[in-house]
Design an enzyme around this catalytic site. Structure first.
Site, mmCIF file in Angstrom:
data_model
loop_
_atom_site.group_PDB
_atom_site.id
_atom_site.type_symbol
_atom_site.label_atom_id
_atom_site.label_comp_id
_atom_site.label_asym_id
_atom_site.label_seq_id
_atom_site.Cartn_x
_atom_site.Cartn_y
_atom_site.Cartn_z
ATOM 1 N N ARG A 147 0.851 -1.188 0.000
ATOM 2 C CA ARG A 147 0.000 0.000 0.000
ATOM 3 C C ARG A 147 0.887 1.238 0.000
ATOM 4 O O ARG A 147 1.768 1.368 0.850
ATOM 5 C CB ARG A 147 -0.911 0.022 1.234
ATOM 6 N N TYR A 159 -2.636 11.635 5.640
ATOM 7 C CA TYR A 159 -2.962 10.330 6.212
ATOM 8 C C TYR A 159 -1.980 9.262 5.737
ATOM 9 O O TYR A 159 -1.639 9.178 4.556
ATOM 10 C CB TYR A 159 -4.383 9.898 5.830
ATOM 11 N N ASP A 210 -5.034 3.864 -0.074
ATOM 12 C CA ASP A 210 -6.132 4.156 0.844
ATOM 13 C C ASP A 210 -6.480 5.640 0.761
ATOM 14 O O ASP A 210 -5.674 6.496 1.120
ATOM 15 C CB ASP A 210 -5.717 3.786 2.274
ATOM 16 N N HIS A 212 -9.065 6.876 2.421
ATOM 17 C CA HIS A 212 -9.517 7.140 3.795
ATOM 18 C C HIS A 212 -10.748 8.032 3.851
ATOM 19 O O HIS A 212 -10.830 8.987 4.631
ATOM 20 C CB HIS A 212 -8.383 7.728 4.647
ATOM 21 N N GLU A 236 -8.953 1.942 -1.836
ATOM 22 C CA GLU A 236 -9.665 1.637 -0.587
ATOM 23 C C GLU A 236 -10.386 2.857 -0.025
ATOM 24 O O GLU A 236 -9.869 3.973 -0.071
ATOM 25 C CB GLU A 236 -8.643 1.120 0.430
ATOM 26 N N GLU A 262 -13.562 -1.421 6.671
ATOM 27 C CA GLU A 262 -12.921 -1.531 7.976
ATOM 28 C C GLU A 262 -13.736 -0.869 9.083
ATOM 29 O O GLU A 262 -13.575 -1.211 10.251
ATOM 30 C CB GLU A 262 -11.503 -0.966 7.950
ATOM 31 N N ARG A 283 -13.507 -5.415 3.536
ATOM 32 C CA ARG A 283 -12.427 -5.272 4.512
ATOM 33 C C ARG A 283 -12.901 -5.292 5.961
ATOM 34 O O ARG A 283 -12.144 -4.968 6.882
ATOM 35 C CB ARG A 283 -11.659 -3.976 4.224
ATOM 36 N N GLU A 339 -4.090 -7.433 5.179
ATOM 37 C CA GLU A 339 -3.240 -6.297 5.528
ATOM 38 C C GLU A 339 -2.324 -6.662 6.687
ATOM 39 O O GLU A 339 -2.706 -7.398 7.596
ATOM 40 C CB GLU A 339 -4.107 -5.088 5.906
ATOM 41 N N TRP A 402 -12.042 12.662 8.165
ATOM 42 C CA TRP A 402 -10.673 12.229 8.409
ATOM 43 C C TRP A 402 -10.480 10.803 7.902
ATOM 44 O O TRP A 402 -9.527 10.514 7.236
ATOM 45 C CB TRP A 402 -10.318 12.285 9.897
#
Length: 402
Positions: A147, A159, A210, A212, A236, A262, A283, A339, A402
């Site tokens: 990643r 991030y 990612d 995010h 992601e 996630e 995920r 991951e 965030w």
């Protein structure tokens, strides 16, 4: 057989972890991860005040009935706090059951479906040169999938990119810190990062990224389209996860594979995403989605629609969750990838484990149960330290995702 004791252990060997230990009248015990990053004490209270008193005296072998009791009987269903607490109980009970059977957990689940478990790690850099060096180091360690996150020119903090430590830990302050975000600067720069990575390392390594949750659907579609020449393994968390139909719009505009989940804690959070084939990888984590019992249901449902697993595995989850996830990965037919962010030596000492890593792949080990334990005396040497996740504001001061 009865449960005679259950206790919550909170420790901070570099970051906070919450662990549930369930003990039976035969002396066999199981442990489960109950860590909810930045909200750890809320799960501790839920377990100690509401679940553990009801758990004592029950037969630990009745895993499904106990799961249904705490899920249906709660009335206030789902949510990250309740489902993390339920997951800790569920994983600890599966640990006990596998130990009773004297077999590793993956055997109890149905046996292995592969010889080894493909994993990906993180390569983060404050600028392009340091990012390329981080990718090189990960590749040298044997990782076949990486990643990639990179600092964005004009943004002080990004991030996934550490500013003062070797390992990125977002929950880094007693109270939430404020970071500044620019979507346009990000969208203009990230495709160039992946162009440089592909040019440097070629087509054979899997690359992931990612977002995010930072983009709108049309912005995510723009990014996915721009990344297509670099053949990502996945993009992601492109948008906030509350509106599942956001992924429909992204899917209509790009062939870049999509991953999400996630922050999910129920099969209902991902039902439409899966059955409409708006994503390629789910995920959702064992620790935040009610444990192994519900993850089996999610994975089985996903398999009907060609969606594969790609469990979250950052250091905000303890080695207990990692061990349980690897046994699940070993078994689940529609496995995609796992991951992996390496825990520190300090963390591994508190949580000794049987799983091993070699040349980009994991194996869960053959120890009965999920193969992870906790050194309670050592854990007691690392008291809880409050650590909050940051918040984001746009350059004009607007609060952002965030």
């Amino acid at each position: 057989m009865k449960i005679v004791d259950a206790k919550v252990i909170v420790t901070c060997p570099g970051r906070n972890f919450v662990t549930l230990k369930i003990v039976t009248d035969q002396g066999i015990y199981g442990i489960g991860d109950a860590t909810l990053n930045g909200r750890e004490k809320s799960v501790v209270s839920y377990l100690e005040d509401y679940l553990i008193p009801v758990l004592i005296g029950r037969d630990p072998q009745q895993i499904e009935d106990i799961w249904q009791f705490f899920y249906r009987g709660a009335y206030w269903r789902r949510g990250p706090v309740g489902m993390t607490a339920l997951a800790a109980i569920d994983v600890a009970l599966w640990d006990i059951k596998a130990k009773l059977a004297n077999m590793p957990l993956y055997q109890l689940l149905g046996g292995k479906s592969r010889e080894r478990i493909l994993s990906y790690t993180h390569a983060n850099g404050k600028d392009l040169d340091s990012t390329l060096e981080a990718v090189r180091k990960a590749k040298d360690k044997g990782y076949k999938a990486i990643r990639v996150q990179c600092g964005i020119p004009g943004i002080a903090k990004t991030y996934g990119v550490s500013t003062n430590t070797k390992s990125y830990e977002p929950a880094d302050a007693d109270l939430p810190s404020v970071e500044v975000w620019s979507t346009e600067k990000y969208l203009n720069y990230i495709p160039d990062v992946f162009a440089a990575v592909r040019k440097e390392f070629g087509p054979d390594i899997h690359l992931l990224h990612d977002v995010h949750h930072r983009l709108t659907p049309i912005e995510a579609a723009r990014l996915g389209k721009a990344l297509e020449p670099y053949h990502l393994f996945w993009m992601e968390d492109a948008v906030p996860a509350e509106n599942q139909e956001s992924f429909k719009l992204i899917r209509q505009h790009t062939t870049t594979p999509l991953a999400v989940g996630e922050v999910f804690n129920s099969i209902h959070d991902c039902r439409e995403l899966i059955q409409n084939q708006w994503i390629d990888y789910i995920r959702t984590t064992i620790v935040h989605a009610g444990g192994i019992s519900q993850m089996r249901r999610i994975a089985d449902f996903a398999s009907l629609f060609h969606v594969r697993t790609g469990f979250h595995g950052a250091t905000d989850l303890s080695p207990v969750c990692m061990g349980a996830a690897l046994h699940f990965d070993y078994w689940v037919p529609n496995f995609g990838i796992q991951e992996h962010m390496a825990h520190s030596e300090q963390m591994n000492a508190v949580f000794p484990h049987a799983y091993t890593f070699n040349d980009g792949y994991f194996t869960p080990g053959e120890k009965p149960g999920h193969g992870v334990d906790i050194d309670e005396k050592l854990a007691a040497q690392y008291p809880y330290k409050r650590a909050c996740l940051p918040v984001n504001r746009l350059e004009d001061g607007t609060l952002w995702h965030w």
